[in-house]
Design a protein around this motif. Structure first.
Motif, PDB file in Angstrom:
ATOM      1  N   LEU A   1       0.852  -1.182   0.000  1.00 56.30           N
ATOM      2  CA  LEU A   1       0.000   0.000   0.000  1.00 56.30           C
ATOM      3  C   LEU A   1       0.887   1.230   0.000  1.00 56.30           C
ATOM      4  CD1 LEU A   1      -2.569  -0.878   2.822  1.00 56.30           C
ATOM      5  CD2 LEU A   1      -2.950  -1.030   0.381  1.00 56.30           C
ATOM      6  N   PRO A   2       0.367   2.369  -0.423  1.00 53.75           N
ATOM      7  CA  PRO A   2       1.158   3.594  -0.312  1.00 53.75           C
ATOM      8  C   PRO A   2       1.565   3.813   1.136  1.00 53.75           C
ATOM      9  CG  PRO A   2      -0.785   3.962  -1.660  1.00 53.75           C
ATOM     10  CD  PRO A   2      -0.936   2.603  -1.049  1.00 53.75           C
ATOM     11  N   PRO A   3       2.762   4.372   1.383  1.00 51.68           N
ATOM     12  CA  PRO A   3       3.214   4.576   2.764  1.00 51.68           C
ATOM     13  C   PRO A   3       2.320   5.563   3.507  1.00 51.68           C
ATOM     14  CG  PRO A   3       4.624   5.757   1.220  1.00 51.68           C
ATOM     15  CD  PRO A   3       3.718   4.878   0.400  1.00 51.68           C
TER      16      PRO A   3
ATOM     17  N   ARG B   1      -5.117  -7.008  -5.803  1.00 52.71           N
ATOM     18  CA  ARG B   1      -5.041  -8.303  -5.122  1.00 52.71           C
ATOM     19  C   ARG B   1      -3.834  -8.354  -4.197  1.00 52.71           C
ATOM     20  NH1 ARG B   1      -4.043 -13.423  -4.219  1.00 52.71           N
ATOM     21  NH2 ARG B   1      -5.761 -14.947  -4.370  1.00 52.71           N
ATOM     22  N   ALA B   2      -2.718  -7.789  -4.632  1.00 54.14           N
ATOM     23  CA  ALA B   2      -1.517  -7.760  -3.790  1.00 54.14           C
ATOM     24  C   ALA B   2      -1.772  -6.968  -2.514  1.00 54.14           C
ATOM     25  CB  ALA B   2      -0.350  -7.170  -4.569  1.00 54.14           C
ATOM     26  N   GLU B   3      -2.516  -5.867  -2.634  1.00 54.44           N
ATOM     27  CA  GLU B   3      -2.853  -5.072  -1.448  1.00 54.44           C
ATOM     28  C   GLU B   3      -3.729  -5.881  -0.488  1.00 54.44           C
ATOM     29  OE1 GLU B   3      -2.883  -0.615  -3.458  1.00 54.44           O
ATOM     30  OE2 GLU B   3      -4.772  -1.624  -3.038  1.00 54.44           O
ATOM     31  N   GLN B   4      -4.737  -6.536  -1.029  1.00 55.33           N
ATOM     32  CA  GLN B   4      -5.648  -7.309  -0.188  1.00 55.33           C
ATOM     33  C   GLN B   4      -4.930  -8.499   0.450  1.00 55.33           C
ATOM     34  OE1 GLN B   4      -8.861  -6.408   0.558  1.00 55.33           O
ATOM     35  NE2 GLN B   4      -8.380  -4.542  -0.574  1.00 55.33           N
ATOM     36  N   GLN B   5      -4.028  -9.138  -0.294  1.00 50.42           N
ATOM     37  CA  GLN B   5      -3.285 -10.271   0.251  1.00 50.42           C
ATOM     38  C   GLN B   5      -2.388  -9.815   1.397  1.00 50.42           C
ATOM     39  OE1 GLN B   5      -3.526 -13.745  -0.973  1.00 50.42           O
ATOM     40  NE2 GLN B   5      -2.783 -13.812   1.148  1.00 50.42           N
ATOM     41  N   ALA B   6      -1.762  -8.648   1.261  1.00 48.96           N
ATOM     42  CA  ALA B   6      -0.926  -8.121   2.329  1.00 48.96           C
ATOM     43  C   ALA B   6      -1.745  -7.877   3.591  1.00 48.96           C
ATOM     44  CB  ALA B   6      -0.245  -6.831   1.873  1.00 48.96           C
ATOM     45  N   LEU B   7      -2.963  -7.379   3.422  1.00 45.29           N
ATOM     46  CA  LEU B   7      -3.834  -7.152   4.574  1.00 45.29           C
ATOM     47  C   LEU B   7      -4.209  -8.469   5.238  1.00 45.29           C
ATOM     48  CD1 LEU B   7      -6.079  -4.363   3.028  1.00 45.29           C
ATOM     49  CD2 LEU B   7      -4.502  -4.079   4.946  1.00 45.29           C
ATOM     50  N   VAL B   8      -4.553  -9.465   4.432  1.00 47.39           N
ATOM     51  CA  VAL B   8      -4.893 -10.787   4.967  1.00 47.39           C
ATOM     52  C   VAL B   8      -3.703 -11.408   5.689  1.00 47.39           C
ATOM     53  CG1 VAL B   8      -5.487 -13.165   4.317  1.00 47.39           C
ATOM     54  CG2 VAL B   8      -6.745 -11.243   3.322  1.00 47.39           C
ATOM     55  N   ASP B   9      -2.506 -11.181   5.167  1.00 45.66           N
ATOM     56  CA  ASP B   9      -1.301 -11.785   5.727  1.00 45.66           C
ATOM     57  C   ASP B   9      -0.842 -11.134   7.019  1.00 45.66           C
ATOM     58  OD1 ASP B   9      -1.223 -13.591   3.677  1.00 45.66           O
ATOM     59  OD2 ASP B   9       0.287 -12.526   2.504  1.00 45.66           O
ATOM     60  N   GLY B  10      -1.539 -10.114   7.475  1.00 46.89           N
ATOM     61  CA  GLY B  10      -1.194  -9.533   8.769  1.00 46.89           C
ATOM     62  C   GLY B  10      -1.273  -8.033   8.858  1.00 46.89           C
ATOM     63  N   ALA B  11      -1.212  -7.333   7.727  1.00 43.33           N
ATOM     64  CA  ALA B  11      -1.230  -5.880   7.776  1.00 43.33           C
ATOM     65  C   ALA B  11      -2.554  -5.324   8.278  1.00 43.33           C
ATOM     66  CB  ALA B  11      -0.916  -5.305   6.398  1.00 43.33           C
ATOM     67  N   ALA B  12      -3.636  -6.097   8.185  1.00 43.47           N
ATOM     68  CA  ALA B  12      -4.932  -5.642   8.707  1.00 43.47           C
ATOM     69  C   ALA B  12      -4.881  -5.420  10.215  1.00 43.47           C
ATOM     70  CB  ALA B  12      -6.026  -6.656   8.375  1.00 43.47           C
ATOM     71  N   GLU B  13      -3.893  -6.007  10.880  1.00 45.60           N
ATOM     72  CA  GLU B  13      -3.768  -5.855  12.330  1.00 45.60           C
ATOM     73  C   GLU B  13      -3.219  -4.494  12.721  1.00 45.60           C
ATOM     74  OE1 GLU B  13      -4.753  -7.905  14.772  1.00 45.60           O
ATOM     75  OE2 GLU B  13      -5.692  -9.096  13.202  1.00 45.60           O
ATOM     76  N   TRP B  14      -2.513  -3.820  11.803  1.00 46.26           N
ATOM     77  CA  TRP B  14      -1.881  -2.563  12.193  1.00 46.26           C
ATOM     78  C   TRP B  14      -2.118  -1.413  11.221  1.00 46.26           C
ATOM     79  CZ3 TRP B  14       1.458  -0.650   8.607  1.00 46.26           C
ATOM     80  CH2 TRP B  14       2.045  -1.557   7.701  1.00 46.26           C
TER      81      TRP B  14
END
Length: 316
Positions: free
Chosen positions: A82-84, A188-201
């Motif tokens: 995602l954008p910083p 899809r890459a953004e959503q996968q990153a969120l699923v992989d843990g980024a949704a926590e922070w």
């Protein structure tokens, strides 16, 4: 603490954690509230709340003599497609909170904003440009600014979702539909990153931007400029309401998993199934955010077509 204030604290905690990791601040280093507040240009109140969150996550620890210090090892925040985070995010969120809470009038000047938030004109101008681009403020002749209407009531927010339930599935079935695979795979890459843990922070702003970007990208494939523009307008109007809601990290990760399933249907050319899936996804997201129960959409139910909804559990 309001939901917006909680979102500011969460964002500030993520920014502090990233700073500690990137700067490799040694373990045991004292973190005075005043110094942290000055570094991130916010008041000490959200810093105090952010420090409490970081202590719970064992990023920092309380010292026996008072205050906080860096723990033995600080892990860098997970890489996110995602954008910083904007360094002025705390100021941006504070303006949003004050507007939603009625602490800012419809019209005001840059000088008034500079005095209120104790910021330079250059820094304020950068934040105002961002808010202008998002569509909830506009410049008046001279140096004045006027806030534009947003969704500010629960009823209007629900109406926005009902429009989306009608519009977004229909956009997928437009005869002028043309898939841009590269753009969809980026989402899809953004959503996968969120699923992989980024949704926590991830911050409330990052979450909203990633999810609205996906939905607007899909609507854009329709080739129908009116549908694409209508969705962008709804998203601009509901942005502040989304910031105001408390972030349910578990629900966020679940919705991102649904996004992955939706994307995979589109990539495999199953447009009718994707349209039905989108309808279920939006319907259940609306129920969830309104406090109701939900029926998680499945690819199987989507493939069953519109009648698939008859076999899904209904909210009470």
């Amino acid at each position: 603490m309001t939901n917006m204030a909680r979102g500011l604290s969460e964002q500030l905690a993520a920014s502090i954690e990233t700073w500690l990791a990137e700067e490799q601040v040694p373990a045991g280093t004292s973190l005075p509230e005043r110094a942290v507040a000055e570094r991130f240009r916010v008041s000490r109140s959200p810093v105090r709340e952010a420090m409490q969150l970081l202590a719970q996550r064992q990023v920092i620890e309380r010292r026996s003599e008072g205050g906080y210090a860096v723990c033995e090892r600080v892990q860098a925040a997970p890489a996110l497609a995602l954008p910083p985070v904007d360094p002025d995010e705390p100021l941006y969120l504070k303006i949003a909170e004050d507007r939603l809470e009625g602490r800012l009038p419809d019209r005001l000047t840059e000088n008034e904003l500079m005095r209120r938030y104790e910021v330079t004109r250059a820094r304020l101008s950068a934040v105002l440009r961002r808010i202008t681009n998002e569509g909830w403020i506009e410049r008046l002749p001279g140096n004045g600014w006027q806030f534009l209407p947003t969704l500010s009531t629960g009823a209007a927010y629900d109406q926005g979702y009902r429009l989306r339930i009608l519009l977004e599935p229909a956009a997928i079935l437009e005869p002028t539909w043309a898939l841009d695979e590269a753009a969809l795979r980026k989402c899809r890459a953004e959503q996968q990153a969120l699923v992989d843990g980024a949704a926590e922070w991830a911050s409330p702003v990052q979450l909203f931007d990633a999810n609205s970007r996906l939905h607007e990208t899909i609507a854009g494939f329709s080739g129908n400029v009116f549908m694409a523009d209508a969705l962008k307008r709804v998203n601009r109007l509901r942005r502040l309401m989304e910031y105001r809601k408390a972030v349910d990290r578990t629900a966020t990760a679940r919705r991102c998993k649904e996004h992955l399933a939706l994307i995979d249907l589109l990539l495999s050319g199953q447009r009718e199934a994707a349209a039905d899936f989108m309808r279920l996804h939006l319907r259940d997201a609306a129920r969830e955010k309104a406090g109701g129960t939900r029926a998680q959409p499945t690819a199987q139910a989507a493939k069953a077509g519109p009648l698939g909804e008859l076999f899904m559990p209904k909210a009470g």
